[in-house]
Design an enzyme around this catalytic site. Structure first.
Site, PDB file in Angstrom:
ATOM      1  N   SER A  11      -1.952  16.996   5.024  1.00  0.00           N
ATOM      2  CA  SER A  11      -3.064  16.042   4.967  1.00  0.00           C
ATOM      3  C   SER A  11      -4.073  16.336   6.068  1.00  0.00           C
ATOM      4  O   SER A  11      -3.753  16.265   7.260  1.00  0.00           O
ATOM      5  CB  SER A  11      -2.558  14.611   5.146  1.00  0.00           C
ATOM      6  OG  SER A  11      -3.665  13.755   5.358  1.00  0.00           O
ATOM      7  N   HIS A  36      -4.178  18.095   0.936  1.00  0.00           N
ATOM      8  CA  HIS A  36      -4.212  16.654   0.632  1.00  0.00           C
ATOM      9  C   HIS A  36      -5.369  16.012   1.401  1.00  0.00           C
ATOM     10  O   HIS A  36      -5.478  16.171   2.616  1.00  0.00           O
ATOM     11  CB  HIS A  36      -2.875  16.040   1.036  1.00  0.00           C
ATOM     12  CG  HIS A  36      -2.711  14.604   0.663  1.00  0.00           C
ATOM     13  ND1 HIS A  36      -2.356  14.190  -0.609  1.00  0.00           N
ATOM     14  CD2 HIS A  36      -2.858  13.469   1.399  1.00  0.00           C
ATOM     15  CE1 HIS A  36      -2.281  12.859  -0.635  1.00  0.00           C
ATOM     16  NE2 HIS A  36      -2.577  12.401   0.578  1.00  0.00           N
ATOM     17  N   ASP A  38      -7.309  12.508   2.239  1.00  0.00           N
ATOM     18  CA  ASP A  38      -7.161  11.058   2.263  1.00  0.00           C
ATOM     19  C   ASP A  38      -8.512  10.372   2.428  1.00  0.00           C
ATOM     20  O   ASP A  38      -9.118  10.436   3.492  1.00  0.00           O
ATOM     21  CB  ASP A  38      -6.249  10.654   3.425  1.00  0.00           C
ATOM     22  CG  ASP A  38      -4.801  10.998   3.148  1.00  0.00           C
ATOM     23  OD1 ASP A  38      -4.278  10.525   2.127  1.00  0.00           O
ATOM     24  OD2 ASP A  38      -4.197  11.746   3.952  1.00  0.00           O
ATOM     25  N   MET A  40     -10.558   6.967   2.667  1.00  0.00           N
ATOM     26  CA  MET A  40     -10.329   5.563   3.036  1.00  0.00           C
ATOM     27  C   MET A  40     -11.660   4.851   3.213  1.00  0.00           C
ATOM     28  O   MET A  40     -12.596   5.415   3.783  1.00  0.00           O
ATOM     29  CB  MET A  40      -9.549   5.493   4.344  1.00  0.00           C
ATOM     30  CG  MET A  40      -8.225   6.231   4.299  1.00  0.00           C
ATOM     31  SD  MET A  40      -7.436   6.168   5.913  1.00  0.00           S
ATOM     32  CE  MET A  40      -5.898   7.013   5.546  1.00  0.00           C
ATOM     33  N   HIS A  69      -6.604  11.867  -2.578  1.00  0.00           N
ATOM     34  CA  HIS A  69      -5.932  10.567  -2.597  1.00  0.00           C
ATOM     35  C   HIS A  69      -6.968   9.497  -2.247  1.00  0.00           C
ATOM     36  O   HIS A  69      -7.367   9.375  -1.090  1.00  0.00           O
ATOM     37  CB  HIS A  69      -4.781  10.619  -1.563  1.00  0.00           C
ATOM     38  CG  HIS A  69      -4.064   9.339  -1.348  1.00  0.00           C
ATOM     39  ND1 HIS A  69      -3.176   9.145  -0.309  1.00  0.00           N
ATOM     40  CD2 HIS A  69      -4.070   8.176  -2.050  1.00  0.00           C
ATOM     41  CE1 HIS A  69      -2.680   7.922  -0.364  1.00  0.00           C
ATOM     42  NE2 HIS A  69      -3.217   7.302  -1.399  1.00  0.00           N
ATOM     43  N   MET A  71      -8.110   5.969  -1.473  1.00  0.00           N
ATOM     44  CA  MET A  71      -7.709   4.621  -1.025  1.00  0.00           C
ATOM     45  C   MET A  71      -8.977   3.799  -0.932  1.00  0.00           C
ATOM     46  O   MET A  71      -9.420   3.419   0.162  1.00  0.00           O
ATOM     47  CB  MET A  71      -6.992   4.733   0.332  1.00  0.00           C
ATOM     48  CG  MET A  71      -5.607   5.350   0.216  1.00  0.00           C
ATOM     49  SD  MET A  71      -4.953   5.947   1.792  1.00  0.00           S
ATOM     50  CE  MET A  71      -5.585   7.621   1.751  1.00  0.00           C
ATOM     51  N   MET A 140       3.878   6.026  -1.951  1.00  0.00           N
ATOM     52  CA  MET A 140       3.613   5.878  -0.518  1.00  0.00           C
ATOM     53  C   MET A 140       4.921   5.543   0.193  1.00  0.00           C
ATOM     54  O   MET A 140       5.654   4.638  -0.228  1.00  0.00           O
ATOM     55  CB  MET A 140       2.613   4.741  -0.254  1.00  0.00           C
ATOM     56  CG  MET A 140       1.184   4.987  -0.705  1.00  0.00           C
ATOM     57  SD  MET A 140       0.422   6.508  -0.125  1.00  0.00           S
ATOM     58  CE  MET A 140       0.560   6.365   1.661  1.00  0.00           C
ATOM     59  N   PHE A 146      -3.240   4.888   7.765  1.00  0.00           N
ATOM     60  CA  PHE A 146      -3.130   5.635   9.012  1.00  0.00           C
ATOM     61  C   PHE A 146      -2.075   6.726   8.917  1.00  0.00           C
ATOM     62  O   PHE A 146      -1.055   6.545   8.249  1.00  0.00           O
ATOM     63  CB  PHE A 146      -2.759   4.690  10.163  1.00  0.00           C
ATOM     64  CG  PHE A 146      -3.732   3.559  10.327  1.00  0.00           C
ATOM     65  CD1 PHE A 146      -4.908   3.735  11.043  1.00  0.00           C
ATOM     66  CD2 PHE A 146      -3.492   2.339   9.718  1.00  0.00           C
ATOM     67  CE1 PHE A 146      -5.829   2.701  11.160  1.00  0.00           C
ATOM     68  CE2 PHE A 146      -4.404   1.294   9.831  1.00  0.00           C
ATOM     69  CZ  PHE A 146      -5.578   1.480  10.554  1.00  0.00           C
ATOM     70  N   GLY A 147      -2.339   7.832   9.612  1.00  0.00           N
ATOM     71  CA  GLY A 147      -1.329   8.865   9.749  1.00  0.00           C
ATOM     72  C   GLY A 147      -0.373   8.482  10.873  1.00  0.00           C
ATOM     73  O   GLY A 147      -0.597   7.496  11.594  1.00  0.00           O
ATOM     74  N   ASP A 176       4.223  10.497   0.294  1.00  0.00           N
ATOM     75  CA  ASP A 176       3.157  10.534   1.305  1.00  0.00           C
ATOM     76  C   ASP A 176       3.417   9.503   2.391  1.00  0.00           C
ATOM     77  O   ASP A 176       3.415   8.304   2.125  1.00  0.00           O
ATOM     78  CB  ASP A 176       1.817  10.251   0.596  1.00  0.00           C
ATOM     79  CG  ASP A 176       0.616  10.376   1.513  1.00  0.00           C
ATOM     80  OD1 ASP A 176       0.775  10.754   2.683  1.00  0.00           O
ATOM     81  OD2 ASP A 176      -0.496  10.093   1.021  1.00  0.00           O
ATOM     82  N   GLY A 177       3.616  10.000   3.614  1.00  0.00           N
ATOM     83  CA  GLY A 177       3.729   9.122   4.773  1.00  0.00           C
ATOM     84  C   GLY A 177       5.020   9.346   5.549  1.00  0.00           C
ATOM     85  O   GLY A 177       6.108   9.171   5.010  1.00  0.00           O
ATOM     86  N   GLY A 178       4.880   9.780   6.794  1.00  0.00           N
ATOM     87  CA  GLY A 178       6.047   9.928   7.657  1.00  0.00           C
ATOM     88  C   GLY A 178       6.993  11.039   7.273  1.00  0.00           C
ATOM     89  O   GLY A 178       8.163  11.027   7.670  1.00  0.00           O
ATOM     90  N   GLY A 198       1.082  14.964   7.248  1.00  0.00           N
ATOM     91  CA  GLY A 198      -0.086  14.947   8.140  1.00  0.00           C
ATOM     92  C   GLY A 198       0.330  15.428   9.511  1.00  0.00           C
ATOM     93  O   GLY A 198       0.261  16.618   9.820  1.00  0.00           O
ATOM     94  N   SER A 199       0.815  14.488  10.325  1.00  0.00           N
ATOM     95  CA  SER A 199       1.187  14.811  11.713  1.00  0.00           C
ATOM     96  C   SER A 199       2.170  15.970  11.798  1.00  0.00           C
ATOM     97  O   SER A 199       2.032  16.841  12.657  1.00  0.00           O
ATOM     98  CB  SER A 199       1.832  13.593  12.383  1.00  0.00           C
ATOM     99  OG  SER A 199       1.371  12.412  11.826  1.00  0.00           O
TER     100      SER A 199
END
Ligand code: DX5
Ligand code: ZN
Length: 223
Positions: A11, A36, A38, A40, A69, A71, A140, A146-147, A176-178, A198-199
């Site tokens: 991401s 990816h 994002d 927002m 994606h 949002m 999700m 937020f990342g 997606d996420g974490g 992402g991170s």
């Protein structure tokens, strides 16, 4: 267990926004399968990122699939702009409006692959009526906006239920996420074949991207 090869979709939200073109090229070269993106709006989610003009500016820097994606709410008035900006897949939130089916029809009419995303608190039955209208389901595993948030483990049994719901359909199942190298194996085991990161993909800067992606992929492939 997934029969499709696992794809890693870093991401761009976690990249250095002052160098977007270079970041897209660097993550592509480091082994990203998809990019990816994002989007927002500060309304559907409590954060603002970037829109179609910024995606258009990133487009020449990679030939990989642009996985967009959205949002945002409303979403319909902006679908054409994202298609023209170079999106390959456009994914909309089931929670973003009353006309999910219409949005999916519109995305396919624009010649793009259509995806649906649901939040951690949304039951998966909303996906049933649109299963034959979509190319991708995104679950999700954090609350969007937020990342850098922690993975919500309740999504693992949800992945398995949604995988069963998909059956033999040609639908990618994305999470997606974490996502990290530590939970990628459990995620792939539960049924996901596309992992957004992402991170975990961007940590340490460009010199680390290839090893970050490789670590997530190796963990997922153990599944
Ligand atoms: C969150 C976004 C994610 C996010 C993932 O709303 O949809 O794509 O960037 O970031 P990490 O992997 O850091 O949770
Ligand atoms: Zn995302």
């Amino acid at each position: 267990m997934s029969h499709k090869p696992v794809l890693i979709a870093p991401s761009i939200l976690a990249s250095d926004f002052s160098r977007l073109g270079e970041e897209v090229a660097a993550i592509d070269k480091a082994g990203a399968d998809w990019i990816h993106l994002d989007v927002m709006d500060g309304h559907f989610v409590p954060n603002i990122s970037f829109g179609p003009d910024v995606i258009k500016a990133m487009r020449p820097h990679s030939k990989k699939v642009f996985d967009v994606h959205l949002m945002i709410a409303p979403v319909d008035p902006y679908l054409e702009a994202f298609a023209k900006a170079g999106a390959d897949i456009i994914t909309v939130h089931a929670e973003a409006g009353p006309h999910l089916h219409r949005s999916l029809q519109a995305i396919r009419a624009l010649g793009k692959k259509a995806g649906v995303v649901i939040n951690p608190g949304t039951p998966e039955h909303v996906l049933e009526p649109v299963l034959d209208r979509i190319d991708l389901i995104l679950l999700m595993s954090v609350n969007p906006g937020f990342g850098g948030q922690a993975f919500i483990p309740e999504v693992l049994p949800k992945l398995t239920r949604v995988k069963a719901m998909i059956g033999n359909r040609q639908i990618d199942l994305e999470i997606d996420g974490g996502v990290t190298a530590d939970n990628a194996e459990a995620i792939a085991k539960a049924g996901a074949n596309v992992l957004v990161a992402g991170s975990a993909a961007f940590k340490g800067g460009p010199a680390h991207y290839a090893q970050n992606i490789a670590a997530i992929r190796a963990a997922a492939q153990k599944a």
